[in-house]
Structure formats: C-alpha cells, structure tokens
Design a protein around this motif. Sequence first.
Motif, PDB file in Angstrom:
ATOM      1  N   LEU A  25       0.828  -1.197   0.000  1.00 20.17           N
ATOM      2  CA  LEU A  25       0.000   0.000   0.000  1.00 20.17           C
ATOM      3  C   LEU A  25       0.866   1.253   0.000  1.00 20.17           C
ATOM      4  CD1 LEU A  25      -2.632  -1.000   2.723  1.00 20.17           C
ATOM      5  CD2 LEU A  25      -2.908  -1.135   0.249  1.00 20.17           C
ATOM      6  N   SER A  29      -2.135   5.490   2.388  1.00 23.02           N
ATOM      7  CA  SER A  29      -3.137   4.477   2.742  1.00 23.02           C
ATOM      8  C   SER A  29      -2.777   3.786   4.052  1.00 23.02           C
ATOM      9  CB  SER A  29      -3.264   3.444   1.622  1.00 23.02           C
ATOM     10  OG  SER A  29      -3.832   4.024   0.469  1.00 23.02           O
ATOM     11  N   ILE A  30      -1.492   3.513   4.238  1.00 22.67           N
ATOM     12  CA  ILE A  30      -1.062   2.878   5.492  1.00 22.67           C
ATOM     13  C   ILE A  30      -1.338   3.795   6.672  1.00 22.67           C
ATOM     14  CG2 ILE A  30       0.972   2.151   6.801  1.00 22.67           C
ATOM     15  CD1 ILE A  30       2.065   0.921   4.235  1.00 22.67           C
ATOM     16  N   LEU A  33      -5.102   3.846   7.357  1.00 24.15           N
ATOM     17  CA  LEU A  33      -5.519   2.578   7.962  1.00 24.15           C
ATOM     18  C   LEU A  33      -5.052   2.468   9.403  1.00 24.15           C
ATOM     19  CD1 LEU A  33      -5.100  -0.284   5.333  1.00 24.15           C
ATOM     20  CD2 LEU A  33      -7.105   0.169   6.752  1.00 24.15           C
ATOM     21  N   HIS A  74     -10.869   2.791   2.720  1.00 24.75           N
ATOM     22  CA  HIS A  74     -10.113   1.568   3.026  1.00 24.75           C
ATOM     23  C   HIS A  74     -10.962   0.304   2.961  1.00 24.75           C
ATOM     24  CE1 HIS A  74     -12.075   2.480   6.767  1.00 24.75           C
ATOM     25  NE2 HIS A  74     -11.280   3.508   6.997  1.00 24.75           N
ATOM     26  N   ASP A  97      -6.322   4.531  -5.607  1.00 22.95           N
ATOM     27  CA  ASP A  97      -5.514   3.987  -4.511  1.00 22.95           C
ATOM     28  C   ASP A  97      -6.398   3.325  -3.463  1.00 22.95           C
ATOM     29  OD1 ASP A  97      -2.999   3.545  -3.328  1.00 22.95           O
ATOM     30  OD2 ASP A  97      -3.267   5.256  -1.995  1.00 22.95           O
ATOM     31  N   HIS A 100      -7.332  -0.163  -4.554  1.00 18.42           N
ATOM     32  CA  HIS A 100      -6.212  -1.092  -4.334  1.00 18.42           C
ATOM     33  C   HIS A 100      -6.145  -1.491  -2.863  1.00 18.42           C
ATOM     34  CE1 HIS A 100      -2.334  -2.996  -4.759  1.00 18.42           C
ATOM     35  NE2 HIS A 100      -1.814  -2.194  -3.845  1.00 18.42           N
ATOM     36  N   THR A 101      -6.378  -0.532  -1.968  1.00 18.83           N
ATOM     37  CA  THR A 101      -6.381  -0.822  -0.529  1.00 18.83           C
ATOM     38  C   THR A 101      -7.469  -1.831  -0.185  1.00 18.83           C
ATOM     39  OG1 THR A 101      -5.558   1.399  -0.036  1.00 18.83           O
ATOM     40  CG2 THR A 101      -6.593   0.200   1.774  1.00 18.83           C
ATOM     41  N   GLN A 104      -6.434  -5.303  -1.288  1.00 17.04           N
ATOM     42  CA  GLN A 104      -5.407  -5.869  -0.404  1.00 17.04           C
ATOM     43  C   GLN A 104      -6.019  -6.347   0.923  1.00 17.04           C
ATOM     44  OE1 GLN A 104      -1.551  -5.731  -0.538  1.00 17.04           O
ATOM     45  NE2 GLN A 104      -2.264  -6.141  -2.607  1.00 17.04           N
TER      46      GLN A 104
END
Length: 344
Positions: A25, A29-30, A33, A74, A97, A100-101, A104
Amino acid sequence: MNTPNVVQQSLAAELEQLSLDSLSLSAYSIGALRRVTVAAAYYLEIYRFCLEKALDCCGCSPHEMTLVDYGGGHGLLSVFAKRLGFARVIYIDTNADALHTVQQLSSRLGAGPDVALQGDADTLRDWCLEQGVRPQALLAMDVIEHIYVLDDFFGAIHAISPSMTMVFTTASTPFNSRVVRRLHNAMSADEYGHHGKRGFYSLRRDYIKKMHPDMPEKQLDYWAENTRGLTYEDVERAVESQSPNLLLDPYNTCDPATGSWTERILPVDDYRQLLAPYGFSLQLLPGRYNDHRRGPKEWASRYYNRQIDATGLRDPENRRERRRFRQALKVAPFIYLIATGHEH
C-alpha cells in the motif's frame, strides 16, 4: 452462527494484530488505515451502529440487504458488513488507490465487497441502472463534508432509488465549539497555506491571473477571495460572468483542483433543505467518544458518553428532552445524519 458482537470482537482483534507494513500500500493508505486499526474496537462500534440503523430504517435483515459503502477509503466497513452476512456490498471511491487498498485488505481478511467501483455518485447511479441493482442503503463514513455539490449527490442517489436510506457520519459538527475551532484552523491553513505549502487562495489567484494577465492586482485579490469554494472550472465561470461566490461561512474552502472541501461545516438545516426536494427526511444523532482507551482519556470519554447516552429525543415537544439533546450535541465529537427516502 456467530452473533454480531462475536464478529465485531473477532474482526477488531484481527485488525489490531494486522501488520500494515506487510501490505502493498501507499504511505498515505497505510497512515489512514493505522488511525483506524489502532482503535479498531471503537470504529467497528460506529460501523455496527450505522449498519443497524440502516437495517432498522429499511426493515430487512442482513441477508436481504444490498448495501453501498461510499468513499470509505479503506473498505473496512465492507469487510465488516460481509462478515455480518450482508447479501451484497458495493464499494465505490473516486480514488484508485482506495480500490487497491480494498483489494489488499479483502485478500488478507478473507472478506470484502462483492463489487468495487471507481467514481462518484454519478458512476454509482449509472452502474446501478445498467445492472438493474437497487441498493436499499448507502453508508458514508466521514465523506459528506468533502462532497463538492451535495445537490448533485442527492439527486444521483434519488435516481437509483427514491426509498434509499443513507447513513452518514461527520466530524464536521456545527454544535461542538472545540471541534469547530479546530476545523476552522485546518480550513485557514488550507486556504492561506502552511508549512511551505501553497494555499487554495494563492492557487485560485494564479489561475485567474493566467486567465486574465492584464487584470489589476486589486481585482485579482477580489476574485481570488470571492471564488473560495469553487473548482477551477467554476472559478472561470464566476469571473467571466462577474458572479462572485459569496459563501455565508467565512472559513469553508475547497481544493480548486478537485472540489474536495476541507471538512466543510454546514448547519443541519442546510442538509434538510438539500434533501427535501428529493423526498428525503433527516434524523440527527450525537456520536460517542472512544471509551476503549486506557487512562485519563478513557475516564473522560466515559464521562462525556454518559451525557450523550442519556439523550433520546422521543418526544420533540418535551422541553427537558430537547435541552438534554442539545447539550449532547454540544459535547459529541461527531454526528450521525440519517436520511430516509420515500417512494412517490
């Protein structure tokens, strides 16, 4: 069968143990989250409340519900809803993005949305109409304060289903003076710049100067000031038509490149007026503090939550209830906005 409480506790434990750095990520995003996973029990409590409100308003069970998770960033709400047995969950976000999160997280946690879309409310409307899908509810966590044109948003949702239930959370509460001061500071920083980052005012001024290189400096200042809250496209329209954008609130501002508002604070009556033409009614509720923490913050949270939990505006004519409800809103760190639609 696991009860909602067991599902909630199990997912909270998994999120608290989740190694975010092991996910592929972006740093943004990290970071987003991590703010949720370190307080997973609290956020899942909020999600559960919203899901239960949606079910109550729609009068159906999870296995009958098609739910939209709108712009969550998220997808944890989608994961939780699927763990609780919701029949179909549609996730949508404008940011690639974010999708994608979601992908994942869904892979790591073994649950996620059935459909993931990139786009806005118009994208959702077009997809639902093309697919013949009619969601009963839409949930949006901390999104409504960023949407550029709410009238367009509500119109798109109404086109999908006039009977849609929408549940929003927003920390842009106009009732809590401490929250308002903090958000006004954030708006001022975005508008006029901070930490070497150029503000929205300067960006609009530069854009207007590029459009009108011969415009006098005072005129540039005037139009830069009076196009606050507009995208570049709408800035151009405003200047060309000599129609200044006179916002009532002296702080609300948006990114002219994207139209995303900086935690916009609106009076609740404004939301009601925007919803009314589409037949949606609005309920307002105070949010709770995180009392899962330890130490002084836990005790403070429990103290404020007792004031919030004591409210219940069952009888709007009861002066005592109205007074306690107003006090709870002044204390609450965020609010719930629950819009219910009706077939015509």
